[in-house]
Every structure is written in structure tokens, then in C-alpha cells.
Design a protein around this motif. Structure first.
Motif, PDB file in Angstrom:
ATOM      1  N   GLU A   1      10.091  56.718  24.231  1.00  0.00           N
ATOM      2  CA  GLU A   1      10.181  56.855  23.128  1.00  0.00           C
ATOM      3  C   GLU A   1      10.801  58.237  22.518  1.00  0.00           C
ATOM      4  OE1 GLU A   1       6.891  55.735  20.831  1.00  0.00           O
ATOM      5  OE2 GLU A   1       6.880  53.624  21.587  1.00  0.00           O
ATOM      6  N   THR A   2      11.349  59.130  23.366  1.00  0.00           N
ATOM      7  CA  THR A   2      11.712  60.272  23.360  1.00  0.00           C
ATOM      8  C   THR A   2      13.216  60.129  22.856  1.00  0.00           C
ATOM      9  OG1 THR A   2      10.821  61.240  25.144  1.00  0.00           O
ATOM     10  CG2 THR A   2      12.633  62.394  24.468  1.00  0.00           C
ATOM     11  N   ARG A   3      13.549  60.990  21.638  1.00  0.00           N
ATOM     12  CA  ARG A   3      14.776  60.660  20.958  1.00  0.00           C
ATOM     13  C   ARG A   3      15.947  61.487  21.563  1.00  0.00           C
ATOM     14  NH1 ARG A   3      14.762  57.583  16.624  1.00  0.00           N
ATOM     15  NH2 ARG A   3      12.836  57.349  15.717  1.00  0.00           N
ATOM     16  N   VAL A   4      16.899  60.988  21.995  1.00  0.00           N
ATOM     17  CA  VAL A   4      18.047  61.654  22.741  1.00  0.00           C
ATOM     18  C   VAL A   4      19.349  61.862  21.801  1.00  0.00           C
ATOM     19  CG1 VAL A   4      17.333  61.065  24.955  1.00  0.00           C
ATOM     20  CG2 VAL A   4      18.633  59.446  23.829  1.00  0.00           C
TER      21      VAL A   4
ATOM     22  N   GLN B   1      18.799  58.611  18.839  1.00  0.00           N
ATOM     23  CA  GLN B   1      18.397  57.398  19.575  1.00  0.00           C
ATOM     24  C   GLN B   1      17.258  57.622  20.442  1.00  0.00           C
ATOM     25  OE1 GLN B   1      19.783  54.195  18.574  1.00  0.00           O
ATOM     26  NE2 GLN B   1      20.671  55.647  16.954  1.00  0.00           N
ATOM     27  N   LEU B   2      16.307  56.318  20.564  1.00  0.00           N
ATOM     28  CA  LEU B   2      15.215  56.433  21.590  1.00  0.00           C
ATOM     29  C   LEU B   2      15.919  56.141  22.944  1.00  0.00           C
ATOM     30  CD1 LEU B   2      12.493  54.127  19.902  1.00  0.00           C
ATOM     31  CD2 LEU B   2      12.657  56.618  19.721  1.00  0.00           C
ATOM     32  N   LEU B   3      15.256  56.879  23.975  1.00  0.00           N
ATOM     33  CA  LEU B   3      15.868  56.873  25.215  1.00  0.00           C
ATOM     34  C   LEU B   3      15.678  55.479  25.747  1.00  0.00           C
ATOM     35  CD1 LEU B   3      16.640  58.037  27.897  1.00  0.00           C
ATOM     36  CD2 LEU B   3      14.352  58.297  28.416  1.00  0.00           C
ATOM     37  N   GLY B   4      14.585  54.865  25.509  1.00  0.00           N
ATOM     38  CA  GLY B   4      14.321  53.293  25.927  1.00  0.00           C
ATOM     39  C   GLY B   4      14.493  53.066  27.613  1.00  0.00           C
TER      40      GLY B   4
ATOM     41  N   ALA C   1      14.794  66.387  20.122  1.00  0.00           N
ATOM     42  CA  ALA C   1      13.666  67.253  19.713  1.00  0.00           C
ATOM     43  C   ALA C   1      12.629  67.243  20.849  1.00  0.00           C
ATOM     44  CB  ALA C   1      13.065  66.590  18.250  1.00  0.00           C
ATOM     45  N   THR C   2      11.542  67.895  20.541  1.00  0.00           N
ATOM     46  CA  THR C   2      10.474  67.920  21.351  1.00  0.00           C
ATOM     47  C   THR C   2       9.870  66.560  21.483  1.00  0.00           C
ATOM     48  OG1 THR C   2       9.011  68.736  19.842  1.00  0.00           O
ATOM     49  CG2 THR C   2      10.054  70.285  21.236  1.00  0.00           C
ATOM     50  N   VAL C   3       9.148  66.171  22.531  1.00  0.00           N
ATOM     51  CA  VAL C   3       8.489  64.952  22.694  1.00  0.00           C
ATOM     52  C   VAL C   3       7.325  64.906  21.779  1.00  0.00           C
ATOM     53  CG1 VAL C   3       7.254  63.424  24.114  1.00  0.00           C
ATOM     54  CG2 VAL C   3       9.221  64.463  25.129  1.00  0.00           C
TER      55      VAL C   3
END
Length: 289
Positions: free
Chosen positions: A206-209, A213-216, A248-250
Motif C-alpha cells: 500500500e506504499t504510494r509510488v 499509485q499503490l505499489l500493489g 511519500a513516507t510509509v
């Protein structure tokens, strides 16, 4: 990015003791060696707090041939997490010498239901490695499926659920504490030396890249495939590559667990001492806040 420039020292492994349960919910970077298995674990609570909702455990049986791994993501904070984590720890100790994990996983769900007074729930992934046959069982309770690396082909893939529960049920593989009488599938793998299983909590996927978008799972698989590094540097390199891509930061707890089959056997001394170890309870090496 390959991570080949990383020259940081590789931490020395710790030997997991027979009849021991180790784990907790604090930040940690640890490397263990067990009969037939190497395990690297990284956990960081959200905002660098002292503890979080990600709970991790390792256990080793009386001879060391049964190694169990548990990774859980518990909703809520503070006392609620600690109570559930301690209940899971007690189950790890109770089932430390069981090769089959079917009853253990079912008990996890029932125990979580008994301890849960705030409508919390948990996703969990349980793995049991039996060194005598190099077999690995996996069960997921609403948890992200791990990635599987096959040494002969040097390829990664998503480890798909086998859905091999003994009887049909409408309630299958859902998170812990949601309902009683749930069936949990047992995916069975054979791990050759060099094969690896990468488990993680959803703080990773769920980290945004890029483009917010979510990494997924697909993004994680692609990222891991690009990392041509030794197993002992894989988690560090993966996290470094993720920081470079993240927007952004996790914003969640983050835990990764990498298990690699190493082909080692149970020492003779462990077999000789196993009957005497059966006379005592599993050693508790857990830490909680």
C-alpha cells in the motif's frame, strides 16, 4: 537498480534454539539460522513508534526440524494489540511440536475471537517448514499472498492459494476474529535449496509510488524481479529501492520476512536431546509493548 553498491556489513546470524518461540511487535532487523532454513526479518512500526500492530513469531520444535513462521497485522493499537499478540504467542508455544498447522490456524481464529473485545481483527500468514522433507505449508487468513522464488529458474511468482480445505465452506481464509468456524486452506510447497518465500504486511504493497499509485502485488513482483542481489541483502535493497520510488513516507507499520531453504540438516545432538526437551515448555523469547 540492483543494489550492488551496498557494502554495509552483513549481520551475523543467530541460531534459533530448540523449543523456543521468538518474536514481538517492536522494530527489529534480525537474521536467524534454523535446520533447513535461513530467515531474515525486518519490522518497523509506523512513525518509528516503540511498537506497532505488526506481530511476528518464529518457533523451533524439540529437535529443530519443525520451524514455524507467523506474521500478523492486528488492527487497533496499544493494549488491544498486546493482548491478541500474547494469545498468539501462547498458541505458538502450545503447537511448537506439531508438523501440521491446520489445527493451529483454526485455534488462532478462535483465540482471537475470545480476546477481541473491541471489534478488532487481524490478517495473518502462517508457514511451517519440515526439514526432514523440505516441505513448507502456508495458510493465509485474509493476508497478502507471499512471493515465491525458485532457484533453478531464478524467477519470482505470487504464491497462489491452493484452496485445499477438507470440506466446502462459505467462510474460508478470512481475517482472524471476524467469524467462528472458518476453514483455512493449506498450500503445500516443496522447497529446494535456494528457494525463497517473501512474506510482508500490507504496509509494503500500500506504499504510494509514481503518480500516487499503490505499489500493489504486481508492482512488488516487478520490483523484486529487478533486484539482482544475494538473499542476505534482499530486504535492505528492496526497502532502498522502495524509498526511491515512493511518493511519500510509509503511513503504516511495515514488516517483511524472507525465508530461504538452505539444505542443512538437523544436528545429531538435537535428535538425542529431543526426548528430554519434551519434558519442558517452549522457551519464551518474545518482546511486547
Amino acid at each position: 537498480m540492483t543494489g550492488s553498491l551496498d557494502t554495509s556489513p552483513i549481520p551475523a546470524p543467530e541460531q534459533m534454539r530448540c523449543m523456543e518461540v521468538w518474536g514481538g511487535n517492536q522494530g527489529v532487523e534480525q537474521y536467524f539460522q534454523m535446520p533447513g532454513l535461513d530467515v531474515w526479518l525486518y519490522s518497523r512500526p509506523c512513525d518509528n513508534a516503540a511498537s506497532g500492530g505488526d506481530v511476528y513469531y518464529l518457533s523451533s520444535c524439540v529437535s529443530g526440524r519443525i520451524s514455524r513462521l507467523l506474521l500478523a497485522d492486528v488492527s487497533g493499537h496499544g493494549v488491544a494489540v498486546s493482548q491478541c499478540a500474547l494469545g498468539l504467542r501462547d498458541l505458538m508455544r502450545r503447537y511448537v511440536n506439531h508438523v501440521s498447522q491446520a489445527r493451529f490456524v483454526a485455534e488462532m481464529n478462535e483465540e482471537f475471537g475470545r480476546l477481541n473485545h473491541d471489534d478488532n481483527f487481524a490478517t495473518a500468514l502462517v508457514g511451517t517448514f519440515f526439514a526432514s522433507t523440505n516441505s513448507f505449508q502456508l495458510s493465509a487468513a485474509g493476508h497478502p499472498q507471499p512471493l515465491l522464488f525458485r532457484q533453478p529458474s531464478a524467477t519470482w511468482e505470487v504464491c497462489e492459494d491452493a484452496h485445499d480445505a477438507a470440506t466446502a465452506s462459505r467462510l474460508r481464509d478470512i481475517p482472524l476474529g471476524v467469524a467462528g468456524g472458518v476453514e483455512y486452506s493449506q498450500t503445500k510447497l516443496s522447497l529446494a535449496p535456494g528457494d525463497m518465500v517473501l512474506a510482508y504486511t500490507d504496509g509494503l504493497t500500500e506504499t504510494r509510488v509514481a503518480n500516487d499509485q499503490l505499489l500493489g502485488t504486481a508492482g512488488l513482483l516487478k520490483l523484486v524481479e529487478s533486484l539482482k542481489v544475494a538473499p542476505e541483502r534482499l530486504l535492505f535493497t528492496l526497502l532502498s529501492a522502495l524509498r526511491e520510488q515512493s511518493a511519500a513516507t510509509v503511513g503504516d507499520d511495515l514488516t517483511l520476512l524472507l525465508a530461504r531453504a538452505n539444505g542443512s540438516r538437523v544436528p545429531l545432538r538435537n535428535n538425542l536431546l529431543a526426548p528430554f526437551r519434551l519434558l519442558r515448555r517452549a522457551r519464551d523469547a518474545t518482546r511486547f509493548r
